[in-house]
Enzyme design. Sequence first.
Site, PDB file in Angstrom:
ATOM      1  N   TYR A 173       0.827  -1.211   0.000  1.00  0.00           N
ATOM      2  CA  TYR A 173       0.000   0.000   0.000  1.00  0.00           C
ATOM      3  C   TYR A 173       0.859   1.258   0.000  1.00  0.00           C
ATOM      4  CZ  TYR A 173      -4.684  -1.942   0.823  1.00  0.00           C
ATOM      5  OH  TYR A 173      -5.888  -2.570   0.690  1.00  0.00           O
ATOM      6  N   LYS A 224       3.083 -15.422   2.524  1.00  0.00           N
ATOM      7  CA  LYS A 224       3.293 -16.113   1.246  1.00  0.00           C
ATOM      8  C   LYS A 224       4.799 -16.368   1.127  1.00  0.00           C
ATOM      9  CE  LYS A 224       1.814 -17.672  -2.761  1.00  0.00           C
ATOM     10  NZ  LYS A 224       0.991 -18.908  -2.845  1.00  0.00           N
ATOM     11  N   ASP A 257      -3.018 -18.185   0.386  1.00  0.00           N
ATOM     12  CA  ASP A 257      -4.011 -18.829  -0.491  1.00  0.00           C
ATOM     13  C   ASP A 257      -4.738 -19.941   0.268  1.00  0.00           C
ATOM     14  OD1 ASP A 257      -1.554 -20.121  -0.444  1.00  0.00           O
ATOM     15  OD2 ASP A 257      -1.597 -20.755  -2.534  1.00  0.00           O
ATOM     16  N   ASP A 281      -6.366  -7.107   3.946  1.00  0.00           N
ATOM     17  CA  ASP A 281      -7.481  -6.446   3.258  1.00  0.00           C
ATOM     18  C   ASP A 281      -8.382  -7.497   2.620  1.00  0.00           C
ATOM     19  OD1 ASP A 281      -8.984  -4.334   2.093  1.00  0.00           O
ATOM     20  OD2 ASP A 281      -7.969  -4.717   0.191  1.00  0.00           O
ATOM     21  N   ASP A 285     -12.232  -9.079   4.070  1.00  0.00           N
ATOM     22  CA  ASP A 285     -13.493  -9.027   3.312  1.00  0.00           C
ATOM     23  C   ASP A 285     -14.134 -10.411   3.243  1.00  0.00           C
ATOM     24  OD1 ASP A 285     -13.470  -6.301   2.769  1.00  0.00           O
ATOM     25  OD2 ASP A 285     -14.031  -6.606   0.669  1.00  0.00           O
TER      26      ASP A 285
HETATM   27  C1  IPM Z   1     -10.391  -1.429   3.956  1.00  0.00           C
HETATM   28  C2  IPM Z   1     -10.660  -0.775   2.634  1.00  0.00           C
HETATM   29  C3  IPM Z   1      -9.524   0.169   2.303  1.00  0.00           C
HETATM   30  C4  IPM Z   1      -8.253  -0.643   2.199  1.00  0.00           C
HETATM   31  C5  IPM Z   1      -9.755   1.010   1.037  1.00  0.00           C
HETATM   32  C6  IPM Z   1     -11.060   1.751   1.105  1.00  0.00           C
HETATM   33  C7  IPM Z   1      -8.612   1.946   0.780  1.00  0.00           C
HETATM   34  O1  IPM Z   1     -10.842  -1.739   1.652  1.00  0.00           O
HETATM   35  O2  IPM Z   1     -10.264  -0.704   4.957  1.00  0.00           O
HETATM   36  O3  IPM Z   1     -10.315  -2.649   4.002  1.00  0.00           O
HETATM   37  O4  IPM Z   1      -7.944  -1.199   1.140  1.00  0.00           O
HETATM   38  O5  IPM Z   1      -7.541  -0.743   3.194  1.00  0.00           O
HETATM   39 MG    MG Z   2     -10.858  -3.723   2.342  1.00  0.00          MG
END
Ligand code: IPM
Ligand code: MG
Length: 396
Positions: A173, A224, A257, A281, A285
């Site tokens: 990032y 990884k 993975d 990240d 999700d």
């Molecule tokens: C998160 C989001 C952020 C990230 C984005 C909105 C920049 O997806 O907080 O997980 O990638 O960290």
């Molecule tokens: Mg995210």
Amino acid sequence: MGDISVGMQTPLATTRADLPSLMPFMPHPIQTLKFAVLAGDYIGPEVMAEALRVLKHVAQLENFALDATAADVGGAGIDHHGKALPDSTVKLCEQSDAILFGSVGGPKWEKLPPKEQPERAALLPLRKHFTLFANLRPGLLYRELTDASPLKRERIPDGIDIVCIRELTGGVYFGLPKETKTLPDGDIQAVDTMVYKKSEIERILQVAITTARARKKKLCSVDKANVLETSVLWRKTVTDYCAKHTPDLALTHMYVDNAAMQLARDPNQFDVFVTENMFGDILSDEMAVICGSLGMLSSASLGAGKNSLGLPFGLYEPAGGTAPDIAGQGIANPCAQILSAALMLRYSFGLEKTAQRIEAAVRQAVTSGTRTGDIAFGKPSVGTRAMADAVIANLG
Ligand code: IPM
Ligand code: MG
């Protein structure tokens, strides 16, 4: 004052349906909680209003005061100040002990160049500016809500209760160079750079260790290391550090993975997992979707610096995003924002017991049947305000 100092002595149970305190005691009692309110865009302000209502109620019950100041961020920052993270907003945050964040971004600003869009131009600089290196994301699905998960019920008979600890200020990032250029032959090349220092790995590991110790004493480090240099360093650093400092923890390593697969197969095999920025990240999700509704998931991003109380400065935000499709209808689930406020009380203000009180009230409201549309499974649902009313009623 109420009995807020008692909370810091709370023994940390082995299985808790929320995140344990990282601070063993409170330095001194708090009279006033000073925090910045960055509600952001679309449903951001709607759910923020409810979280503030819950906080006000609990402050009254426990006899502390709130000093909450709102500022623009994200699309609201662009519209009112010409940039997603206005200087005045940063200044307010610097003068506060914590940030309660809503969510930013949406179709209105999608045509802007990527670097100017609310998510990238507000959230990432905030994380960097305050060195918010430790992102704690609880993956919590109440037993009563297992139907909300896309996983088969027999895989999660008791719901889900795991924690993702994501490194938040390093890796791909932020690594440099980060650029796009035209090559001599006319082709175009883009570069992102993944960088980690041993000290950054140890720093996030310490947060993961504290969290794991307060739960089931199980920690899985995700990397990884079969491909990436940063992951080789990550694995060696974790292995060496834990061998030296944490013989009490069951440490395992997993390739990212495989971790993605295992999360979908049997999420509760994890208790706490720790990983670098981008893997976190993605996995968080996945964790959010297996936990049913984004409307229930909170998060804490803790800083390297301390606030004026000697506790971690932090940014607290729901995982769900701005949900433009349902904005303005009064139907968004405010629980994630309310639970994020509870995390703020726990980590940045040392109010463990008050945090637990809010978490219990949310749980009670939801499990006794008051639900917004995202978790109602076709049964009658309530709106944002009524959901928060139910939480408030359960606070006592
Ligand atoms: C998160 C989001 C952020 C990230 C984005 C909105 C920049 O997806 O907080 O997980 O990638 O960290
Ligand atoms: Mg995210």
